[in-house]
Write an enzyme that holds these catalytic residues in place. Structure first.
Site, PDB file in Angstrom:
ATOM      1  N   GLY A 184       0.810  -1.213   0.000  1.00  0.00           N
ATOM      2  CA  GLY A 184       0.000   0.000   0.000  1.00  0.00           C
ATOM      3  C   GLY A 184       0.843   1.263   0.000  1.00  0.00           C
ATOM      4  O   GLY A 184       0.556   2.217  -0.737  1.00  0.00           O
ATOM      5  N   SER A 185       1.892   1.289   0.795  1.00  0.00           N
ATOM      6  CA  SER A 185       2.711   2.502   0.887  1.00  0.00           C
ATOM      7  C   SER A 185       3.346   2.822  -0.457  1.00  0.00           C
ATOM      8  O   SER A 185       3.352   3.976  -0.890  1.00  0.00           O
ATOM      9  CB  SER A 185       3.803   2.336   1.953  1.00  0.00           C
ATOM     10  OG  SER A 185       3.206   2.146   3.220  1.00  0.00           O
TER      11      SER A 185
ATOM     12  N   ASN B 208      -8.625   3.763   7.914  1.00  0.00           N
ATOM     13  CA  ASN B 208      -8.027   2.670   8.683  1.00  0.00           C
ATOM     14  C   ASN B 208      -8.233   2.803  10.183  1.00  0.00           C
ATOM     15  O   ASN B 208      -8.186   1.812  10.893  1.00  0.00           O
ATOM     16  CB  ASN B 208      -6.533   2.536   8.361  1.00  0.00           C
ATOM     17  CG  ASN B 208      -5.793   3.852   8.401  1.00  0.00           C
ATOM     18  OD1 ASN B 208      -6.185   4.822   7.742  1.00  0.00           O
ATOM     19  ND2 ASN B 208      -4.748   3.911   9.184  1.00  0.00           N
TER      20      ASN B 208
ATOM     21  N   SER C 207      -3.221  -3.578  -0.718  1.00  0.00           N
ATOM     22  CA  SER C 207      -2.123  -4.275  -0.061  1.00  0.00           C
ATOM     23  C   SER C 207      -2.571  -5.656   0.393  1.00  0.00           C
ATOM     24  O   SER C 207      -3.592  -5.797   1.072  1.00  0.00           O
ATOM     25  CB  SER C 207      -1.669  -3.461   1.154  1.00  0.00           C
ATOM     26  OG  SER C 207      -0.683  -4.167   1.867  1.00  0.00           O
ATOM     27  N   ALA C 208      -1.785  -6.694   0.024  1.00  0.00           N
ATOM     28  CA  ALA C 208      -2.203  -8.072   0.281  1.00  0.00           C
ATOM     29  C   ALA C 208      -2.358  -8.405   1.766  1.00  0.00           C
ATOM     30  O   ALA C 208      -3.274  -9.134   2.158  1.00  0.00           O
ATOM     31  CB  ALA C 208      -1.206  -9.038  -0.359  1.00  0.00           C
ATOM     32  N   HIS C 209      -1.475  -7.880   2.618  1.00  0.00           N
ATOM     33  CA  HIS C 209      -1.508  -8.326   4.024  1.00  0.00           C
ATOM     34  C   HIS C 209      -2.713  -7.795   4.790  1.00  0.00           C
ATOM     35  O   HIS C 209      -2.975  -8.217   5.914  1.00  0.00           O
ATOM     36  CB  HIS C 209      -0.187  -8.010   4.747  1.00  0.00           C
ATOM     37  CG  HIS C 209       0.011  -6.589   5.170  1.00  0.00           C
ATOM     38  ND1 HIS C 209      -0.287  -6.160   6.441  1.00  0.00           N
ATOM     39  CD2 HIS C 209       0.482  -5.510   4.510  1.00  0.00           C
ATOM     40  CE1 HIS C 209       0.014  -4.868   6.542  1.00  0.00           C
ATOM     41  NE2 HIS C 209       0.484  -4.453   5.385  1.00  0.00           N
TER      42      HIS C 209
ATOM     43  N   THR D  14      13.041  -7.626 -10.219  1.00  0.00           N
ATOM     44  CA  THR D  14      12.587  -9.009 -10.317  1.00  0.00           C
ATOM     45  C   THR D  14      11.350  -9.198  -9.444  1.00  0.00           C
ATOM     46  O   THR D  14      11.339  -8.804  -8.283  1.00  0.00           O
ATOM     47  CB  THR D  14      13.720  -9.960  -9.884  1.00  0.00           C
ATOM     48  OG1 THR D  14      14.839  -9.696 -10.729  1.00  0.00           O
ATOM     49  CG2 THR D  14      13.308 -11.411  -9.999  1.00  0.00           C
TER      50      THR D  14
ATOM     51  N   CYS E  37       0.286   2.877  13.386  1.00  0.00           N
ATOM     52  CA  CYS E  37       1.402   3.684  12.882  1.00  0.00           C
ATOM     53  C   CYS E  37       1.865   4.680  13.930  1.00  0.00           C
ATOM     54  O   CYS E  37       2.947   5.230  13.828  1.00  0.00           O
ATOM     55  CB  CYS E  37       0.977   4.429  11.637  1.00  0.00           C
ATOM     56  SG  CYS E  37       0.116   3.383  10.485  1.00  0.00           S
TER      57      CYS E  37
ATOM     58  N   GLN F  44      -7.869  -0.621   3.024  1.00  0.00           N
ATOM     59  CA  GLN F  44      -8.726  -1.227   4.044  1.00  0.00           C
ATOM     60  C   GLN F  44      -9.994  -1.855   3.450  1.00  0.00           C
ATOM     61  O   GLN F  44     -10.684  -2.603   4.133  1.00  0.00           O
ATOM     62  CB  GLN F  44      -9.136  -0.172   5.088  1.00  0.00           C
ATOM     63  CG  GLN F  44      -7.988   0.291   5.977  1.00  0.00           C
ATOM     64  CD  GLN F  44      -7.579  -0.752   7.008  1.00  0.00           C
ATOM     65  OE1 GLN F  44      -8.389  -1.563   7.464  1.00  0.00           O
ATOM     66  NE2 GLN F  44      -6.312  -0.732   7.394  1.00  0.00           N
TER      67      GLN F  44
HETATM   68  C1  LIG Z   1      -1.920  -0.468   5.900  1.00  0.00           C
HETATM   69  C2  LIG Z   1      -2.303   0.711   5.076  1.00  0.00           C
HETATM   70  C3  LIG Z   1      -1.406   1.268   4.146  1.00  0.00           C
HETATM   71  C4  LIG Z   1      -0.005   0.761   3.989  1.00  0.00           C
HETATM   72  O1  LIG Z   1       0.044  -0.486   3.367  1.00  0.00           O
HETATM   73  P1  LIG Z   1       1.393  -1.373   3.487  1.00  0.00           P
HETATM   74  O2  LIG Z   1       1.174  -2.488   2.535  1.00  0.00           O
HETATM   75  O3  LIG Z   1       1.485  -1.813   4.900  1.00  0.00           O
HETATM   76  O4  LIG Z   1       2.520  -0.484   3.070  1.00  0.00           O
HETATM   77  C5  LIG Z   1      -1.835   2.330   3.385  1.00  0.00           C
HETATM   78  N1  LIG Z   1      -3.079   2.840   3.528  1.00  0.00           N
HETATM   79  C6  LIG Z   1      -3.957   2.337   4.398  1.00  0.00           C
HETATM   80  C7  LIG Z   1      -5.331   2.920   4.490  1.00  0.00           C
HETATM   81  C8  LIG Z   1      -3.606   1.267   5.211  1.00  0.00           C
HETATM   82  O5  LIG Z   1      -4.468   0.777   6.099  1.00  0.00           O
END
Ligand SMILES: *Cc1c(COP(=O)(O)O)cnc(C)c1O
Length: 381
Positions: free
Chosen positions: A72-73, A152, A200-202, A238, A326, A180
């Site tokens: 996401g970042s 978030n 973001s996958a996690h 890669t 954060c 989110q």
């Molecule tokens: C967690 C989050 C991010 C960052 O994502 P990462 O994959 O951890 O870098 C960005 N925006 C929002 C709204 C998030 O909740």
């Protein structure tokens, strides 16, 4: 610790077993580099492209519109810095909100240092941006509007379709940080006025360190990482094959279970909100009662220090966040809580409980009992 009750899905989610299993071959025997042209490499390439198609289909997009990133970042940084730089002949003004994730806010601050102008829209007490105010701020030099899909910290879902329409009327590109929302909330990109979207996958049952950026057909975006020809030369390096495969599998499963998960999480969320507001003295809900992410709950407890409450809950095995993850280590009230104007005697006692599909009613009952016990002690009544 005898048991763990994980109520911090906004920080990260447990990886789905299916995602982990799908990744395993690409961490062991399928170690090929997707840029090589013998079979081992071609299998890696095929796995990447198959995941791209799955992700595109889950999002109602085309595979050519999906670019893999490290999360996401990175997706947020790419959009803010990339679009601003590319459009600087047309204008130097960006519009965002006061409640974005720091990946957006700090990218914007960086641009301000380079001479760009950034408007940070305020939000109302529920965390919703005003369309009227947004329209007023759009000017000749505005090149990008970035408003998050779901917040978030307080879970508020923004009026994304109306914002996107407004952006189109004014010929301004529209980006949404949907980290989110993706995998938790229905999004059909082909039917929505969204030019760019971060994920973001996690945050949806996939591995950490992998994500994607959606770039709608015809929307120009400059290269972000220069090097080889991966991702059409726009994001060199890669590929994280295992990560991409795990993300594709996670999104596929989350999308097919979405209705069921949403119903389950909303029911637990509403149950937690009702019980706490009725049974815990001095509790107040932050964000919108219904226009919120299915699993998000955020309370402020009057006269309580959130960090102290977190420590007590942790001793009972409960994982949750004070303000935002954060901000851990900072005692400052989060920028989101400040932006919605939470009163001074409530703000430090803010905690987020973010639920997932695997949480149970028993876990919520246990949390409520803990809060009923600890909050009055910490508030000193
Ligand atoms: C967690 C989050 C991010 C960052 O994502 P990462 O994959 O951890 O870098 C960005 N925006 C929002 C709204 C998030 O909740």
């Amino acid at each position: 610790m005898s048991r763990e009750i994980y109520l911090d899905h906004g920080a990260t989610t447990p990886i789905l077993k299916e995602a982990k299993d799908a990744m395993e071959p690409y961490l062991t025997k399928e170690y090929g580099n997707a840029s090589t042209s013998y079979e081992l490499g071609e299998r890696a390439k095929a796995a990447i492209e198959s995941s791209r198609r799955v992700i595109a289909s889950c999002m109602g997009a085309s595979p050519e519109e999906i670019f893999f990133t490290s999360g996401g970042s990175e997706s947020d940084n790419w959009v803010i810095k990339g679009i601003a730089g590319m459009k600087k002949q047309q204008g130097n003004h960006i519009i965002t909100t006061k409640i974005e994730h720091h990946a957006i806010l700090h990218s914007c601050k960086y641009l301000e240092g380079l001479g760009y102008r950034v408007t940070y829209l305020p939000v109302n007490e529920e965390g919703i941006v005003s369309l009227k105010q947004l329209e007023k701020e759009i000017g000749k030099g505005t090149t990008l509007i970035s408003v998050m899909f779901g917040n978030n910290e307080i879970g508020t879902i923004e009026p994304i379709v109306s914002i996107g329409r407004l952006a189109r009327e004014h010929g301004v590109l529209f980006h949404t940080d949907a980290v989110q929302a993706v995998g938790h909330f229905p999004i059909r990109l082909s039917e929505m006025p969204i030019d760019l979207l971060s994920a973001s996958a996690h945050k949806f049952g996939g591995p950490k360190g992998i994500g994607f950026l959606y770039v709608a057909k015809g929307v120009p975006i400059p290269s972000y990482i220069h090097g080889g020809t991966q991702e059409k030369g726009k994001r060199a390096g890669t590929e994280n094959v295992a990560g991409i495969v795990g993300m594709g599998k996670a999104l596929e499963i989350m999308t097919s279970n979405m209705r069921k998960n949403m119903m389950h999480e909303k029911a637990l969320r509403n149950y937690l909100i009702e019980r706490v507001l009725h049974e815990v003295p001095g509790a107040k809900l932050n964000g919108s009662r219904y226009q919120r992410l299915p699993g998000n709950v955020n309370f402020s407890f009057k006269g309580v220090e959130g960090t102290a409450l977190k420590v007590l809950l942790e001793e009972d095995g409960i994982c949750a966040s004070v303000g935002s993850a954060c901000n851990t280590g900072q005692s400052r009230v989060s920028h989101v809580i400040e932006a919605i104007g939470v009163e001074e005697d409530y703000a430090p006692g803010t905690m987020r409980f973010s639920l997932g599909y695997e949480n149970t009613r028993e876990e919520i009952d246990f949390l409520v009992e803990c809060l009923k016990q600890y909050v009055p002690i910490l508030a000193g009544d």
